[in-house]
Design an enzyme around this catalytic site. Sequence first.
Site, short mmCIF file in Angstrom:
data_model
loop_
_atom_site.label_atom_id
_atom_site.label_comp_id
_atom_site.label_asym_id
_atom_site.label_seq_id
_atom_site.Cartn_x
_atom_site.Cartn_y
_atom_site.Cartn_z
N LEU A 176 26.68 -22.78 1.76
CA LEU A 176 26.42 -22.00 2.97
C LEU A 176 27.26 -20.72 2.98
O LEU A 176 28.33 -20.65 2.38
CB LEU A 176 26.75 -22.82 4.21
CG LEU A 176 26.04 -24.16 4.35
CD1 LEU A 176 26.40 -24.82 5.67
CD2 LEU A 176 24.53 -24.00 4.22
N CYS A 177 26.78 -19.74 3.72
CA CYS A 177 27.49 -18.47 3.83
C CYS A 177 28.50 -18.56 4.97
O CYS A 177 28.48 -17.79 5.93
CB CYS A 177 26.49 -17.34 4.07
SG CYS A 177 27.18 -15.71 3.79
N MET A 178 29.42 -19.52 4.84
CA MET A 178 30.43 -19.78 5.86
C MET A 178 31.72 -20.20 5.16
O MET A 178 31.68 -21.05 4.26
CB MET A 178 29.98 -20.90 6.82
CG MET A 178 28.69 -20.64 7.55
SD MET A 178 28.08 -22.15 8.36
CE MET A 178 29.40 -22.47 9.52
N ILE A 195 20.08 -22.23 7.18
CA ILE A 195 19.80 -21.38 6.01
C ILE A 195 19.30 -22.14 4.80
O ILE A 195 19.18 -21.56 3.71
CB ILE A 195 21.00 -20.49 5.61
CG1 ILE A 195 22.07 -21.28 4.86
CG2 ILE A 195 21.58 -19.77 6.81
CD1 ILE A 195 23.08 -20.39 4.15
#
Length: 476
Positions: free
Chosen positions: A397-399, A436
């Site tokens: 994930l983009c976290m 996502i």
Amino acid sequence: MTQNYSQPIISDELGSNRPNAAAERNYFARGVQTPALFEIDGNPIPALVAEFGSPLFVFSEHALRHKARHAREAFKQRYPRTSFAWSLKTNPLKGICQILRQEGWLAEVVSDFEYEKARDLGFAGPEILFNGPYKPRAILERAIEEGALLHVDNWDELNLIEKLVEKRRQPLDVGIRVWLDAGIRPVWSKFGFALANGEAERAAERIVRNPALRLHTLHTHIGTYILEPAAYRTATQKLLALRDALERKHGHLIDCLDLGGGFPSNSLLHGMTGPAEQVVPPIEAYADAITEVLNRLPEKKRPLLRLETGRHLVDEAGYLLTSVVAVKGVHRSRAEQDSLSARDYKEQLIAGEDSKVNYILDAGINLLYTAAWYRFEVRPSRLIDKPPMPSRLYGSLCMAIDVIRDYVDLPPLEVGDVLSLHPVGAYNLSQSMQFIAYRPAVVLIGEDGTAHLIRLAETLEEVQRLERLPDHLAER
């Protein structure tokens, strides 16, 4: 004294690294190999990924049935009047629920969605225990009509149930949820009526006095992953005291005590030392704590004991297979410096600000909700004949918070290596999200070793199926 003298200094390493940093200078401090997991119930892990994709949830039917039978025998040998319900919220997949139904479990649900799912699975109304702090009117009406056992959670719900049963000819069996202090912190005060201030007794008395209702069950759920069996002894004693008071004052002997769930699986919280089998009490310890209290009662006064197990049954039956998609950090610097010896590389790891090899996986916390609390066991699917190094596992994930394991010892891995994460069978699938990414396929390995696809991997069409586009936005 020479003019070139300079006083000794303490290096940045001391005081900034972990307490065991010095021991880690030993190249073999973590052993010479990391154990691998090659297969699940006879199915090679690389073959499962090749056929069904990565990431991939895999469940073992054999492990699930074994755990269910073990738990049942642990209690029934000590107290034959024991009934079991499967907590659907733990894992609501049809394939999982049907296994527990075949093993004789009832269904424990906490919402309209779960109630409807239980009915669709074939559970009859009387085979359903209905908990939860919010039960919409429509589902309450259906549950009453179909004979489910409602556990009343609050005064507003009791008011509504009383209105719905006003014209019934036969009284409706109900239970009440009770929250109490069993010595576990935090105390779960969200669910039910308070015992200590008399609220639970007042709610019970109101039901006993209502000719349209019959108080069947006293229910409590003291928490989750409870590592102290004695807490269940305390909860049993307190519910029995309430039961005795109601019988003494109103002549009504309640049929059933429901101790809820909360029994742990063989898993570890972050910071715990293992192995889990040595620090997590066996189910027999919980059975002893509860049934030794019940067995002291005269036989004619012994209630039906009901349990609502979830995590304890399914957690260890579940695996997540995930692939390495990128390698970051010091591992790459070594690849660029082939002349660096293994021992020198070890020194570089110890002295560096971030001494971990960082791996990005194709599965993140969108699939592994419980990674925030539980330390999953990580195994490569191939034997790598190199000593393990400090490693970190990131999700896809983009976290920045998407960390599966902040610290784990692993051998050098390459892109494409498949790892197994275990145990992950409880709550991860039911609390997974579509943030996502598509949710992956789920496979059940049958007792004969056959791999069955029990949930398809999501597609764009499936994810968008419920969306509607207004006409004025339809132009491209």
